[in-house]
Every structure is written in C-alpha cells, then in structure tokens.
Scaffold this active site. Sequence first.
Site, short mmCIF file in Angstrom:
data_model
loop_
_atom_site.label_atom_id
_atom_site.label_comp_id
_atom_site.label_asym_id
_atom_site.label_seq_id
_atom_site.Cartn_x
_atom_site.Cartn_y
_atom_site.Cartn_z
N TYR A 133 0.83 -1.20 0.00
CA TYR A 133 0.00 0.00 0.00
C TYR A 133 0.87 1.25 0.00
O TYR A 133 1.59 1.51 0.97
CB TYR A 133 -0.89 -0.03 1.24
CG TYR A 133 -1.99 1.00 1.31
CD1 TYR A 133 -2.26 1.86 0.25
CD2 TYR A 133 -2.77 1.11 2.45
CE1 TYR A 133 -3.28 2.79 0.31
CE2 TYR A 133 -3.81 2.03 2.53
CZ TYR A 133 -4.05 2.87 1.47
OH TYR A 133 -5.05 3.80 1.55
N LYS A 161 -1.89 -1.28 -3.88
CA LYS A 161 -2.85 -0.19 -3.90
C LYS A 161 -2.07 1.11 -3.85
O LYS A 161 -1.14 1.25 -3.05
CB LYS A 161 -3.80 -0.26 -2.70
CG LYS A 161 -4.76 0.93 -2.64
CD LYS A 161 -5.60 0.97 -1.37
CE LYS A 161 -6.50 2.20 -1.36
NZ LYS A 161 -7.29 2.33 -0.09
N ILE A 204 -9.75 0.15 -4.56
CA ILE A 204 -10.04 -0.01 -3.13
C ILE A 204 -10.39 1.39 -2.66
O ILE A 204 -9.52 2.26 -2.58
CB ILE A 204 -8.85 -0.60 -2.36
CG1 ILE A 204 -8.55 -2.01 -2.87
CG2 ILE A 204 -9.13 -0.62 -0.86
CD1 ILE A 204 -7.31 -2.64 -2.27
#
Length: 291
Positions: A133, A161, A204
């Site tokens: 992330y 992400k 997301i």
Amino acid sequence: MKSGVYPAAVTPFSAKGEVDFTSIARLMAWYKAGRCSGVVLAGTNGEGPSLSAVEKRDLVKGAVGLADGLDVILGIATPSLDEAIWLCKQSYSAGAHAVLVMPPGFFKDAGDEGIAKWFEAVLNSSPIPVLIYNFPSRTGITIPAETMARLSKHDQMMGLKDSSGNIENIAGYANALQGTGKCLFVGDETLLLEALKGGWTGTISGAANVLPGWLSQIVLDWQSDRESAETKFAIVEPVLRLIRSCPQPASNKRILFEMGVLPSADVRLPLESPPIERLQAALEAVNKLTR
C-alpha cells in the site's frame, strides 16, 4: 484476486464504543447489493490506527463469517514488524483472502532499501497474500516503482494499492508490475477511469462505502462497454470530488448514517463526526445518484 471494487469499509461502533458486528453484517449486505468484489477492513476509512491489534483480529474473524462471498482483506498499518506478521497470520487463520500492508510510517527517514527489506520480511513470514500500500500523505513514505518491481518477484506479493493521487503512478506502477500477473488497485477514485485505461484491476475505495453500485458498474462496464463506463464516470466524478472534499473517514460514516445504512455515525477520538452542514452538498449529490 477478482477485479472490481473493494470498499475501504468504515468500522461501525456500538453505544459502548465496541466494534458493532450487527452493523458489519448490514455493511456486507450493502456492498454485496452494490456488486462489489470484496471489502477491506481497518484501513484509513476503517479507523484502523484507532483499533488495537486484538480488535483487528476479531474484526477480520467476524467479518469473514458475514461476508457472503465477498473477499475479505485486512488493512495493516503498523511500524512494528512483529505485529504486522502476527496480523498476517491471524488473517490467514480467520480465512481472509489477503492483507493490505502500509510501510512502517513512523520511520519516515528510512531509506528505500530499509523499506524494501521490511516488506520482504513481512512477505517471507506471511502465510497470506499481501497487497503493498502506497499512501505517502499518511505514512510520509513513497514506495518507488523500482521497489514495487522488486517486491513483485515474491510469490506472496499479490499486488498493490496506490492512494498517492499521482497520475504518473498509473503508468509507472503498471510498467513495474508488467507481466507479473499482480493486481493494481487505485485508491483515489477520481483516477479510476485513467487506471482502467492503464490496465489496472479496479479500486479499493473510501467513496465505495456510499456509492458501491455506481463504482462497481463502471468497472463492470469497462470490460464490455467502455463508452457506457466513461459516461457513468463523467456523472459520478463530481460527486466523488465532493465526497473527497469532506473530512475522512468520519464523513463516509456520517453519510451512511444519514442514508439509513448504519444506525450510528460514531467515530473514535481524536476524530469527531462532522456537522451535517459540512456534508450537505455531498449528501444531496449522493442521494440524487442512489434514489
């Protein structure tokens, strides 16, 4: 991992301040009705830093039993390597699909090599697939494309992400992971169309808490009717910008409360629920789209 939309779920609390699993079940049904592919728990929108490691363990365990086919992913944001690995193991034991792991944000002065080795230590010990992330505005750490390419060689690295909001990462990260079969999820929903054009997997998304159906349909349409996807995105983009202009994550929870999806808008300190006047434009725009 399935393409599509994964809401970065809010964490509802009871009147006693505990995680409210009855409301978790309502959220899961809401996301399922919106044709989401899965859900991410205990991230930024889920007030993850306000949850203890034990609460996160219990949250992922309870949510898996309520998911009804949604892939469940636990967000992990801790500078403690041992805690990150422990949560990976607990997520695996609970039956989760993956974990979403931030870099150890407290150590902002750590170099790229130290950050890469930290993630490799997580990947080496994790029994569950890991999404890396990148969220520099929260962690103070930017993960370069070169580091993503390095980490993508590990079997347990499922993908990434990116919530940087940096449009250059659309191509940069896609090139870094090209040919690996890894997933790419964008966190800034206003870049969703550009991400889909760049071959990304989906989003997301914090805004998917309140607009799951719209975002899911855009990703689904992209596979068969790109003109329809572009038209829908043009409609929803101004609403996404309104939502993102409000203080998060408290605003998404308050909007869900005003929509009747959740029985409470309570957040944990130091956060406070924003006054309805602060959200009025976003709430009205959301209501127009969801009526």
